[in-house]
Every structure is written in C-alpha cells, then in structure tokens.
Enzyme design. Sequence first.
Site, PDB file in Angstrom:
ATOM      1  N   HIS A   1       3.677  18.095   4.744  1.00 20.75           N
ATOM      2  CA  HIS A   1       5.135  18.320   4.906  1.00 20.75           C
ATOM      3  C   HIS A   1       5.808  19.067   3.963  1.00 20.75           C
ATOM      4  CE1 HIS A   1       5.674  15.393   1.485  1.00 20.75           C
ATOM      5  NE2 HIS A   1       5.016  14.418   2.241  1.00 20.75           N
TER       6      HIS A   1
ATOM      7  N   HIS B   1       4.652  19.100   0.232  1.00 19.87           N
ATOM      8  CA  HIS B   1       3.275  19.714  -0.146  1.00 19.87           C
ATOM      9  C   HIS B   1       3.338  21.068  -0.193  1.00 19.87           C
ATOM     10  CE1 HIS B   1       1.987  15.794   2.191  1.00 19.87           C
ATOM     11  NE2 HIS B   1       1.439  15.274   0.898  1.00 19.87           N
TER      12      HIS B   1
ATOM     13  N   GLY C   1       3.856  16.124  -6.600  1.00 23.04           N
ATOM     14  CA  GLY C   1       5.245  15.843  -6.647  1.00 23.04           C
ATOM     15  C   GLY C   1       5.803  14.740  -7.468  1.00 23.04           C
ATOM     16  N   GLN C   2       6.853  14.845  -7.960  1.00 18.63           N
ATOM     17  CA  GLN C   2       7.513  13.912  -8.907  1.00 18.63           C
ATOM     18  C   GLN C   2       7.825  12.619  -8.098  1.00 18.63           C
ATOM     19  OE1 GLN C   2      11.215  15.100 -11.244  1.00 18.63           O
ATOM     20  NE2 GLN C   2      11.796  12.821 -10.757  1.00 18.63           N
ATOM     21  N   LYS C   3       7.908  12.681  -6.771  1.00 18.61           N
ATOM     22  CA  LYS C   3       8.091  11.422  -6.197  1.00 18.61           C
ATOM     23  C   LYS C   3       7.051  10.183  -6.487  1.00 18.61           C
ATOM     24  CE  LYS C   3       6.565  10.726  -1.938  1.00 18.61           C
ATOM     25  NZ  LYS C   3       5.857   9.425  -1.866  1.00 18.61           N
ATOM     26  N   ASP C   4       5.780  10.824  -6.911  1.00 15.09           N
ATOM     27  CA  ASP C   4       4.831   9.581  -7.201  1.00 15.09           C
ATOM     28  C   ASP C   4       4.963  10.024  -8.993  1.00 15.09           C
ATOM     29  OD1 ASP C   4       3.716   9.300  -4.713  1.00 15.09           O
ATOM     30  OD2 ASP C   4       3.370  11.120  -4.638  1.00 15.09           O
TER      31      ASP C   4
HETATM   32  O1  PAF Z   1      -0.506  11.921  -3.757  1.00 17.69           O
HETATM   33  C1  PAF Z   1      -1.490  11.711  -3.087  1.00 17.69           C
HETATM   34  O2  PAF Z   1      -1.327  12.177  -1.831  1.00 17.69           O
HETATM   35  C2  PAF Z   1      -2.967  11.229  -3.547  1.00 17.69           C
HETATM   36  O3  PAF Z   1      -2.479  10.055  -4.185  1.00 17.69           O
HETATM   37  C3  PAF Z   1      -3.831  12.146  -4.093  1.00 17.69           C
HETATM   38  C4  PAF Z   1      -3.223  12.443  -5.186  1.00 17.69           C
HETATM   39  C5  PAF Z   1      -4.071  13.188  -2.921  1.00 17.69           C
HETATM   40  C6  PAF Z   1      -4.994  11.525  -4.188  1.00 17.69           C
HETATM   41  O4  PAF Z   1      -5.938  11.118  -3.301  1.00 17.69           O
END
Ligand code: PAF
Length: 285
Positions: free
Chosen positions: A34, A37, A147-150
């Site tokens: 999306h 990314h 991404g900062q979301k994670d």
């Molecule tokens: O954030 C993600 O999509 C996943 O955790 C990652 C970093 C690709 C690892 O599988």
Amino acid sequence: MQVFETVRGLRQFLAAHRATNIRIGLVPTMGSLHAGHISLVHAARQECEVVVMSIFVNPTQFGPQEDFAAYPRDLAGDLQQAREAGVDVVFTPTVAEMYPTGFLTEVRVSAITALLCGASRPGHFHGVTTVVGKLFHIVGADRAYFGQKDYQQVTVLRQMTRDLCMPTTVITCPTIREPDGLAMSSRNAYLTPAERRAALVLWRTLQLAQARLAQGERHGDRLMATLRNAVAQEPLARLDYVAVCDPDTLCEVAQLAGTVVVALAVYIGATRLIDNVVLQVPPSA
Ligand code: PAF
C-alpha cells in the site's frame, strides 16, 4: 526490475553492484503493498543507488492462532507496484529458502520485546528480528526502511543492529494515513465497512492524547485511563493495550515530560490494528 527467489541469485546479482561501492537500500515487506510501503521505497530511492524490496510473509512472527494463512497475498499486484515505484530488485523467497530443513538459529532482543505488542504476541518480535537480521545479511543492506506505525518493531530492530554491530542503518519513515486518519496497513483489507468506520477510534484516541497534553495533563496513568475510556466508547472495538511510554525503553511514563510515545493496539472485530504518535509534552506554564 530483477526478481529473485533464491539467496544465491540475489547475492550474485548484488555482488556486482557492491564492487562499485554504491549504497544498497532495503525495504522489507510482507507484500500486499500500500502507499505506506511505497513511501518507504521513495525514501530509499532518495538515499540509495540500489533499492531492494523483500516480499516474504514470515511464518515465525505469527502466533499459532494468528492470521499467517489468511494474510493477504498478491504477488503479481505487488510486483507491478514495486516496478512503478522504482524498485530495482525484488527478493521473494519461499519459506523453505528462508528456513531450510535444519534451521536452528534465532535472533532475540530481550526486555523491550516483552512489552506492548510483545505482551499479547509472545515470540512475535523474535520472528521479526530473526528474519530481518537474516535479510540484512543476505542483502548486505547499508540502510533499511520501516514505517513508524510499527514503532516497537523499529525500536527493537535498532537495538538489534546496535547490539550485534550490524552495519545496516535502520531508518524510520512517517506513518502514511488514509485521508480520514486511519493508518495504512495490509490488515485494513480485513475490515467490513462498519469495522472500517469503527477503526477510526485509533486515530481519534491518539488525537485525544495530543489534546489532553496540550490542555496540561501530565499524569501518565490518568492520560491512559482517559484513552482507555475513549476506546470503550466504540462498540466494535476491544482494547488490547494503550500505553504512554518512553520512546527508547518503551516503559510507561508516570510524569509526562519531554518526548513520549502514545501507542495502542485495538481489535476491531477480529482484526488487530496498531497505531502510535510521538509527542513532545509542552513545557508546563
Ligand atoms: O513490518 C513488516 O511488514 C514485517 O514485520 C517485516 C519487517 C517485513 C518482517 O517480516
């Protein structure tokens, strides 16, 4: 755009580039791409001569009751988007390529992986650090974009690279939101129209946190109680956690000052969504 399924093929291709001393940027993804990314690809494109994207739904970061089998997959669509975004190389390994028979190694970061999402998803971050550590090595990435979301994921990965002296710099890019504020996520595809409306409770709650800080709230516990109550107003939402925490240790903060992260995870129906904001607490008058 080159596409490789094997470690060997990818490495052979990148070796020729590496000899010329260029920067290699990696955008690790689980596909179902999306705009979030794509923003990572654009950031990588600005700073690196070669941009590699990995597309791999990593089984080791899903718990036994989680959505590994159902996770949205659309390789043809992803490849088209990657090409249009200017990715040079896509790495799409199989599970057997990443975890061949006899695979025994795991990369674990302790303490910060037990908090927040780690508390409700035991083992999740061990799967993330293992696969991302492996991807960093395979690609020989100079920089990697997340991404900062994670927020917790990025914090954990930074800790991993620091502790293991990995030469890859972890870059955090801003969360990309839908026009109404919902953070972009591949899991948004699971939401029914009613759930999609209900999912706005995450962004509303984060905005409420910002408003309360602006109004002078300085007690972490009281702010978290306010935010819990805000989530409870949405009938389709079930709170997993809300935390007002230190940006580095991820521990909850009692007296709010400096920089804080407000993070939350909420089930909307069966779909677990996360979001966060990093806030500067205004100096008290
Ligand atoms: O954030 C993600 O999509 C996943 O955790 C990652 C970093 C690709 C690892 O599988």
